[in-house]
Motif scaffolding. Sequence first.
Motif, PDB file in Angstrom:
ATOM      1  N   MET A   2       0.830  -1.202   0.000  1.00  0.00           N
ATOM      2  CA  MET A   2       0.000   0.000   0.000  1.00  0.00           C
ATOM      3  C   MET A   2       0.866   1.252   0.000  1.00  0.00           C
ATOM      4  O   MET A   2       0.564   2.240  -0.690  1.00  0.00           O
ATOM      5  N   SER A  37     -10.070   2.180  -2.291  1.00  0.00           N
ATOM      6  CA  SER A  37     -10.359   1.261  -1.190  1.00  0.00           C
ATOM      7  C   SER A  37     -10.657  -0.119  -1.773  1.00  0.00           C
ATOM      8  O   SER A  37     -10.952  -0.249  -2.975  1.00  0.00           O
ATOM      9  N   PRO A  38     -10.640  -1.166  -0.955  1.00  0.00           N
ATOM     10  CA  PRO A  38     -11.021  -2.490  -1.474  1.00  0.00           C
ATOM     11  C   PRO A  38     -12.410  -2.475  -2.107  1.00  0.00           C
ATOM     12  O   PRO A  38     -12.635  -3.122  -3.144  1.00  0.00           O
ATOM     13  N   GLU A  39     -13.336  -1.731  -1.505  1.00  0.00           N
ATOM     14  CA  GLU A  39     -14.693  -1.683  -2.034  1.00  0.00           C
ATOM     15  C   GLU A  39     -14.723  -1.046  -3.426  1.00  0.00           C
ATOM     16  O   GLU A  39     -15.439  -1.509  -4.327  1.00  0.00           O
ATOM     17  N   LYS A  40     -13.929   0.017  -3.605  1.00  0.00           N
ATOM     18  CA  LYS A  40     -13.876   0.672  -4.908  1.00  0.00           C
ATOM     19  C   LYS A  40     -13.233  -0.240  -5.962  1.00  0.00           C
ATOM     20  O   LYS A  40     -13.639  -0.237  -7.126  1.00  0.00           O
ATOM     21  N   THR A  95     -12.374  -8.924  -2.471  1.00  0.00           N
ATOM     22  CA  THR A  95     -11.866  -7.732  -1.780  1.00  0.00           C
ATOM     23  C   THR A  95     -11.406  -8.039  -0.361  1.00  0.00           C
ATOM     24  O   THR A  95     -10.745  -7.194   0.257  1.00  0.00           O
ATOM     25  N   GLN A 105      -5.895  -4.905   0.457  1.00  0.00           N
ATOM     26  CA  GLN A 105      -6.012  -3.716   1.304  1.00  0.00           C
ATOM     27  C   GLN A 105      -6.404  -2.471   0.515  1.00  0.00           C
ATOM     28  O   GLN A 105      -6.737  -1.441   1.094  1.00  0.00           O
ATOM     29  N   GLY A 106      -6.329  -2.551  -0.783  1.00  0.00           N
ATOM     30  CA  GLY A 106      -6.662  -1.416  -1.619  1.00  0.00           C
ATOM     31  C   GLY A 106      -6.006  -1.552  -2.971  1.00  0.00           C
ATOM     32  O   GLY A 106      -5.471  -2.612  -3.322  1.00  0.00           O
TER      33      GLY A 106
END
Length: 857
Positions: free
Chosen positions: A106, A128-131, A141, A145-146
Motif C-alpha cells: 500500500m 479502497s477495497p470496495e472501490k 476484496t 487492502q486497496g
Amino acid sequence: MNADDSLPAQADTVIVGAGIVGCNVAYQLTELGRDDVVVIDQGPLPTTGGSSSHAPGIMFQTSESKILSKFASYSRQLYSALEDSDGTQAYNEVGGIEVARSDERMEYLQRRVEWAKSWGIPDPEILSPEKVGEKLPHVDTDVIQGGYYSPTDGQVSGVVACAALAREAMDRGVKFIPHTRTHDVDIEGGQVQAVVTENGTVECNDVVIATNIWARQLGEKLDVHLPVTPVEHQYTMTEPLEELADNRIEVNDHPLYENYKSVSGDKTDRLLAGPDRPILRDQDNAMYFRTHGDSYGIGSYNHEPIVPDPQELGGNEEDSEQGSVHEFTEYHMNNATHPDRPDKAPRQASDELLPATAEKELEHKYNGMFSESPNGLPVMGPVQQYDGLWTAAAIWVTHAGGAGKALAEWMENGVPRLSDGPIDLRNCNVNRFDEHEGSWDFARDTGGEEYRIVYNIMHPKWVWTDHQRDIRRTPMYHSHKELDAELWAEAGWEEPHWFESNADLLAEYGDQIPDRDGWESKYWSPIEGAEALHVRNKVGLHDMTSFNKMEVVGANAGGFIQRLCTNDMDLDVGDVRYTLICNEAGGVRADITVTRVDDDRYLLLTTGREVGNNHVAWVREQSPDDVIVNDITSSLAAMVCTGPHARDVLSKVTDVDLSDDSFPFFTSQQFFIKNVPVTALRVSYAGELGWELYTPSEYGERLWEHLMDAGEEFDIRPYGNGALNALRIEKGFRLWGEDLHTEHNPYETNLSWAVDLETDFIGKDAVVAAAEDDNIDHKVACLTLDDEDATVLPHRPVLDGDETISYIHSAEYGYTVEACVIYTYLPPEYAEPGTDLEILYEGDCYDATVREEPLLN
C-alpha cells in the motif's frame, strides 16, 4: 497487410525485426520524412512470431523510471490513434488497477501516485477495497487492502498495432520483407555497408537491430556484446467462465484472424479478444490479469528465473513453431519457486484473488519470452564501434511507441525527443555498458535477477548484494575492506558509500544528524552525515577512481577541445577549466573539468557513474581523425584529499609549495608524494580546500597509505559517496544525470558562466537561442524543506497547491546547512528565492522554500 517478398538491392535504412519495435521505428522515421526504409523479419507479417505476437498487451504506464513512464504515455497516445483495417481502435483504454495485499505494498502504491503526478500520467488514484470491487467485481476484496487506479491504462494487441503501424509506413513507401533471416551486417572501415540475409544482400547506410530476444545473436557476429537477455514468463487463459458468459466475443471475422492463427494457433481466438474491464496486477504475487471475452488471462512472473541461451533460440521460419514461445512448465505454475515468494504457488495466489478461476481448466498456456537488460531499461541508440549501426532492444509493447519515436528523432535529427520535447536517454544508451557487462555470464545472471525483481518493491538505492559483485576493484579496495567500508556496486566498481570505521564520529557529530525512520532511512547510515561534517571541519580522503577519465591527444587536440566545450578553452599547460559539453540541441551532454597537461595532451574528467561511458562514446564520436581519445578510467587511480586541513596533510608528504599564490585554484601540477608520481588538480567536488590526485593504478594503494599516514595527526578519515553527495549539493554542484542532463540547456541550469558565446562549439546555435529569456521555460531552483529534520527522496512531485509544477531531480540532507536540499527545475515565476511550495512524499505534504544558491559559498 500486403508485404513484399522481393528483397531490394539497396536502401537508405534497414530495420531488422518487424515486431512492435521495428514497426514503430519505421513509422516514426517516415513520419519525420526519411524515405527508402526496408524492414526485414524472419517470420510472417504482421504476426512475426516474436514477443509482440504472444504478448497480452497490458499497458500499465506508471513507473519510478521517468523514461519508461514517458515512453508508455506516448505509446498510449499513439496506439489510441491507430485503427485496425476495419476501423476498430487498436488501444483499449479500460484503465488499470494494481492491488495491494500488504502494508508495504500500500505504501508502494502511494509512491506510484506520486510518480504518476511527477511524470504527467493523468488522474492517479488510491482505491479502497470496495472501490476496487466496484470496478472489478470478480476480485475477492477480503484479500486486498486497496489498489492504485490509473484510468488511462489499458491494453493493445501487439499484432494489431504492428499491422496498423506497418500499413501507414507502407503508405509512405516503407518496404516490409517477411520470411527472410538476417545473417550478418557488412562493415568496412567502421561504417555499415550492407545487411546480409538468406535471400540476398541489401546495401544501406543505417541498420537498426530491433530483434529483442534475438538481439544478442546478431550483435555477437559484429563483436558487439549486447547484454540483452531472453527470459521466460508464463501466460495462461482459462476455459470459458460462467461469470463472464455475457462477454463472449467472436473474432474469427477479424481482418488479422487467419494470419494470427497461422502462427499462434487456437489461442488466437482469445488473444484477439480485447478486455472489457480494467487490467489487473497483483504485484505481491508477481501476477497480472486481463479478460479475453469470457475467459480470464493469467500472467505469472511468480517463478524462478528461466533464462534460455540466446544462441539456442529457434527462429520464426515459415511452417515452424513460434520462436519466442517455449513449452509451458506446469511445475512453475503449481509450485512456489520464486526466490522471494516461497510460500504460495502462482495458481493458489490467482485463485485467491479471482475465485471465479479456481479449479478451472487453463485452456491455453505457454512460456513466452521477452528480453531484459542489466538495469531493466531499453538498449538503444548508435553503437559507438560502427557508424550507421543502431539498436532498439529490451523494449516492451508498453514502451515501444515512445522508444520508436525517440530513436527515430535521434537518427534523423541527432537528439532523442518525444512530442513534448527532448528526453534524456542516458540510462537506455547502448554505449552505457562496461566491458564486463557484455559477457554472457554477466548478462545471464543480471537478466535473471532483473526478472526476479520486476514486481518486487525496490528501493532506489538498492544494489546487487551477492550477485555479480567484486568485478572491478579500485587499487584501494583492500584498504577499504580493512576499514569496514559499506561497498556498493557502481558500473561494476566496488565503491564505499560509508565506512563503519567512522562510527566513532557520531559521538562528535551525532546531534547534527536527524534520525530517519521511513523509506528514506533504508540504505542510509548516520555515518554518512558524520563523514560529511568531518570533511567540512577537518579533512577527508575519498576514492574517486571510478570517475570517467579521458585523454585527448594530437596536434589538433586543442582545436577539438574548443569545438567540444562551451567555455573558452584557450588553456596554458597546467590550467584546469570547468566546462559543459552540449549536444546539437543545446542540451547539456556532460559537465567536465579539462586539464591541459602538455602542448598536445588534455585530461578530461567527468562523472555519470553507471552511465559515464556515454560521455566517452560521445567525445569519440565528435573527434576528428587526427585526434585520439583514450578512455583511461582504469589506468589511473584517483582520490581527493579535501577539508580545512588538506594542505597540512599534503605538506607532510611533498616539498611542493601548496600556497594559494603558488598553486591557485583550477590549476594542476605534476610532482611526487613521497615516492609516488601524481598529477594534482586544485579542485574539489566536496567544495572545500582540496586536491584531486591521479596516479597510475599500480601506485594507487601506496598513495592512499601515504596520505592516511600523513593525515593521522589531523584526524583524516576516509569518506564515501553518501557524504560526497551531501557535500556537493550544499555547494550547488550539479550531478550529471540527476540535476543536470540533456533535457536542459546551460541557461536553464544556471551554468551560463561556463559558456563563452565568442567561441564555436557543438550546439552553439541552440544555446544562443536559449540565451533569450523568452525561450527559458524552466529554471533550476534550490529548495530546502522547512522542517529541518525531514528528508525526502527524488522523483516526487513539487506542488503549488493541487497543481504539480515539477518533480525532484535530486535531494540530499545537507548536514552543514541543517536542512534537506532539493534541486528541481521550475517555471521561471516559481524559481524566485522566497517562493513557498510543497513536496508530496510518501503521502504527506512538506513545506519547502526556494533559496538563493549556493547555500554554502
